[in-house]
Design a protein around this motif. Structure first.
Motif, short mmCIF file in Angstrom:
data_model
loop_
_atom_site.label_atom_id
_atom_site.label_comp_id
_atom_site.label_asym_id
_atom_site.label_seq_id
_atom_site.Cartn_x
_atom_site.Cartn_y
_atom_site.Cartn_z
N PRO A 1 11.20 2.81 8.05
CA PRO A 1 10.87 1.51 8.66
C PRO A 1 9.37 1.23 8.73
CG PRO A 1 12.57 2.64 9.92
CD PRO A 1 12.05 3.62 8.92
N LEU A 2 8.54 2.28 8.94
CA LEU A 2 7.09 2.06 9.00
C LEU A 2 6.53 1.67 7.64
CD1 LEU A 2 5.92 4.95 11.37
CD2 LEU A 2 6.21 2.53 11.90
N HIS A 3 7.01 2.31 6.60
CA HIS A 3 6.56 1.97 5.25
C HIS A 3 7.02 0.56 4.87
CE1 HIS A 3 5.33 2.65 1.11
NE2 HIS A 3 6.52 2.24 0.70
N ALA B 1 0.84 -1.20 0.00
CA ALA B 1 0.00 0.00 0.00
C ALA B 1 0.86 1.24 0.00
CB ALA B 1 -0.94 0.00 1.20
N LEU B 2 0.50 2.24 -0.79
CA LEU B 2 1.28 3.46 -0.90
C LEU B 2 0.59 4.58 -0.15
CD1 LEU B 2 2.26 3.27 -4.67
CD2 LEU B 2 3.58 2.54 -2.70
N SER B 3 1.41 5.53 0.31
CA SER B 3 0.86 6.67 1.04
C SER B 3 0.02 7.51 0.10
CB SER B 3 2.01 7.50 1.62
OG SER B 3 2.81 6.71 2.45
N GLN B 4 -1.07 8.06 0.62
CA GLN B 4 -1.90 8.96 -0.16
C GLN B 4 -1.14 10.26 -0.39
OE1 GLN B 4 -4.74 8.23 -1.46
NE2 GLN B 4 -4.85 6.17 -0.61
N PRO B 5 -1.24 10.84 -1.58
CA PRO B 5 -0.53 12.10 -1.82
C PRO B 5 -1.07 13.21 -0.94
CG PRO B 5 -2.04 11.58 -3.63
CD PRO B 5 -2.02 10.38 -2.74
N GLY B 6 -0.16 13.90 -0.29
CA GLY B 6 -0.54 15.01 0.57
C GLY B 6 -0.17 16.32 -0.10
N PRO B 7 -0.05 17.38 0.68
CA PRO B 7 0.34 18.67 0.12
C PRO B 7 1.72 18.57 -0.51
CG PRO B 7 -0.53 18.89 2.35
CD PRO B 7 -0.36 17.45 2.10
N GLN B 8 1.89 19.13 -1.68
CA GLN B 8 3.17 19.07 -2.38
C GLN B 8 4.19 19.95 -1.67
OE1 GLN B 8 3.87 17.04 -5.05
NE2 GLN B 8 1.87 16.22 -4.44
N TRP C 1 7.55 -2.03 6.93
CA TRP C 1 7.40 -2.77 8.18
C TRP C 1 7.55 -4.28 7.98
CZ3 TRP C 1 3.65 -6.49 8.41
CH2 TRP C 1 2.65 -6.43 7.46
N SER C 2 7.09 -4.79 6.85
CA SER C 2 7.20 -6.24 6.63
C SER C 2 8.66 -6.66 6.50
CB SER C 2 6.42 -6.66 5.39
OG SER C 2 6.94 -6.04 4.22
N ASP C 3 9.48 -5.83 5.86
CA ASP C 3 10.91 -6.12 5.78
C ASP C 3 11.52 -6.15 7.17
OD1 ASP C 3 10.34 -5.87 3.14
OD2 ASP C 3 11.54 -4.08 2.79
N LEU C 4 11.12 -5.19 8.00
CA LEU C 4 11.66 -5.10 9.35
C LEU C 4 11.26 -6.33 10.17
CD1 LEU C 4 13.32 -3.03 10.97
CD2 LEU C 4 11.17 -2.13 11.85
N VAL C 5 10.02 -6.77 10.05
CA VAL C 5 9.54 -7.92 10.82
C VAL C 5 10.25 -9.21 10.40
CG1 VAL C 5 7.54 -9.41 11.25
CG2 VAL C 5 7.29 -6.93 11.36
N VAL C 6 10.34 -9.44 9.09
CA VAL C 6 10.97 -10.67 8.59
C VAL C 6 12.45 -10.72 8.96
CG1 VAL C 6 11.65 -11.90 6.49
CG2 VAL C 6 9.32 -11.04 6.73
N LEU C 7 13.15 -9.62 8.76
CA LEU C 7 14.58 -9.60 9.07
C LEU C 7 14.82 -9.73 10.58
CD1 LEU C 7 15.86 -6.84 6.62
CD2 LEU C 7 16.35 -9.29 6.53
N ALA C 8 13.98 -9.06 11.38
CA ALA C 8 14.14 -9.16 12.84
C ALA C 8 13.91 -10.59 13.32
CB ALA C 8 13.18 -8.20 13.53
N PHE C 9 12.87 -11.24 12.78
CA PHE C 9 12.61 -12.63 13.18
C PHE C 9 13.75 -13.54 12.74
CE2 PHE C 9 11.05 -16.90 12.28
CZ PHE C 9 10.56 -17.25 13.53
N ALA C 10 14.25 -13.36 11.51
CA ALA C 10 15.35 -14.19 11.03
C ALA C 10 16.59 -14.02 11.90
CB ALA C 10 15.67 -13.84 9.58
N TRP D 1 14.81 0.65 -6.62
CA TRP D 1 13.53 -0.01 -6.36
C TRP D 1 12.47 1.04 -6.03
CZ3 TRP D 1 12.82 -5.14 -3.28
CH2 TRP D 1 13.16 -6.21 -4.11
N ARG D 2 11.32 0.92 -6.67
CA ARG D 2 10.28 1.93 -6.53
C ARG D 2 9.45 1.77 -5.25
NH1 ARG D 2 6.41 4.03 -5.33
NH2 ARG D 2 4.79 5.11 -6.51
N ASN D 3 9.09 0.53 -4.91
CA ASN D 3 8.09 0.33 -3.86
C ASN D 3 8.60 0.53 -2.44
OD1 ASN D 3 6.26 -0.30 -5.84
ND2 ASN D 3 6.48 -2.51 -5.64
N VAL D 4 9.90 0.69 -2.25
CA VAL D 4 10.42 0.86 -0.89
C VAL D 4 10.34 2.31 -0.43
CG1 VAL D 4 11.98 -1.11 -1.09
CG2 VAL D 4 12.80 1.16 -1.73
N TRP D 5 9.96 3.22 -1.33
CA TRP D 5 9.88 4.63 -0.96
C TRP D 5 8.43 5.05 -0.79
CZ3 TRP D 5 14.71 6.14 -0.04
CH2 TRP D 5 15.73 5.50 -0.72
N THR D 6 8.19 5.94 0.15
CA THR D 6 6.83 6.43 0.39
C THR D 6 6.42 7.42 -0.70
OG1 THR D 6 7.50 8.33 1.73
CG2 THR D 6 7.25 6.21 2.87
#
Length: 334
Positions: free
Chosen positions: A25-27, A2-9, A29-38, A139-144
């Motif tokens: 890290p919040l955006h 899911a991508l952040s909704q566009p806010g004020p430019q 979060w799944s990477d953070l959870v998987v790596l932390a568990f590993a 990579w495009r999807n890792v940025w908000t």
């Protein structure tokens, strides 16, 4: 994802301003959870090996350490580098990019022609094109969404994908749900193996302590101690991969177990043979083959402790974790 909704430019940058973008890290979060568990999984497995060597007086319990320790260290370094070293830096003259591996790439803003997007839903990449080719890919999807909007303002040119059309968002959500399924499978199965390893470690510790303090007791009534009991071989199965089933009787009670030995020791046992075994918490952990040697059963807590780290469940987790972990080890910037 899911991508952040566009806010004020964001407002256009002034002279001398520098923009530094790092992974949120919040955006991610799944990477953070998987790596932390590993990291937790491999660290605990490595510590368990070291503790097993410390508890056991038998140098053959673990003749060598496995890959858990270097894996834990490597994953920790990769997680830190992913969230702290990966960055895009833009000033009034050029844009620099640093990957997970520390590889630095850059391009002068006056040479940057445009930014295009290519790739499938969860593997989309932003191509930073210059006059004579591609400067680098990100990579495009890792940025908000806000990060990309700010990047667009600093570059003075559009960055693809903002805002996302509805059709593209549905495709992203569907693909993300599929990817999170692999993550959930890895976390659930890995958690079960981790709990099993912790239980095996605790039993092995108690058993090793019983070996140290109860060896002089004849037939202990204390549940934490083992007893050396006379047994008679009732049945022996065929040997396969060093293991074979055995049925033994002691004090009018029958015990079914699986013994482990080499082929010459296997042939020492005969149906009706009288020998001795160590009984611990209702299970036969060691069986005497002759006056000089004892063989281990798969009910032995020391065997279970080693099996928890080298057995079939651990290999299954390694296979299940390939996709979730390897996808997080991408350098992000190439």
């Amino acid at each position: 994802m899911a991508l952040s909704q566009p806010g004020p430019q964001p407002a256009a940058p002034g002279r001398g301003q520098t923009l530094v973008l790092r992974l949120d890290p919040l955006h991610n979060w799944s990477d953070l959870v998987v790596l932390a568990f590993a990291i937790v999984f491999t660290t605990y497995m490595a510590l368990g090996e070291l503790l097993a060597q410390g508890w056991s007086k038998d140098p053959g319990v673990y003749n060598h350490l496995s890959l858990f320790a270097p894996l834990a260290l490597g994953l920790s370094v990769m997680a830190w580098r992913r969230f702290r070293r990966v960055r895009l830096t833009i000033d009034e003259e050029q844009i620099d990019a640093v990957s997970v591996w520390g590889v630095r790439k850059g391009c002068r803003l006056e040479d940057l022609s445009d930014v295009t997007q290519e790739g499938k839903t969860l593997a989309r990449q932003l191509y930073f094109n210059q006059k004579d080719g591609i400067a680098f890919k990100v990579w495009r999807n890792v940025w908000t969404g806000m990060q990309l909007s700010t990047l667009s303002v600093f570059l003075g040119m559009p960055v693809p994908g903002q805002p996302e059309p509805i059709r593209s968002r549905v495709a992203i959500w569907t693909a993300t749900l599929f990817a999170r399924g692999f993550d959930a499978l890895f976390l659930v199965m890995g958690g079960a193996v981790l709990v099993g390893a912790a239980t095996a470690d605790l039993d092995a510790h108690v058993y090793q302590r019983a070996t140290a303090i109860c060896s002089a007791l004849p037939a202990a009534t204390n549940g934490d101690c083992y007893a050396v009991v006379p047994v008679r071989v009732v049945a022996i199965g065929e040997r396969s991969f060093s293991e074979y089933s055995m049925t033994l009787s002691a004090y009018a009670q029958t015990y079914d177990t699986t013994a482990i030995s080499n082929n010459p020791t296997y042939h020492k046992f005969r149906v009706g043979m009288a020998t001795y075994a160590k009984l611990w918490k209702g299970k036969l952990t060691l069986i005497q083959a002759d006056g000089a040697s004892w063989i281990e059963s798969t009910d032995n807590p020391l065997y279970q402790e080693a099996w928890a780290r080298t057995g079939f469940p651990t290999w299954i987790i390694a296979l299940v974790g390939l996709i979730p972990i390897l996808s997080r080890l991408h350098p992000v910037i190439t």
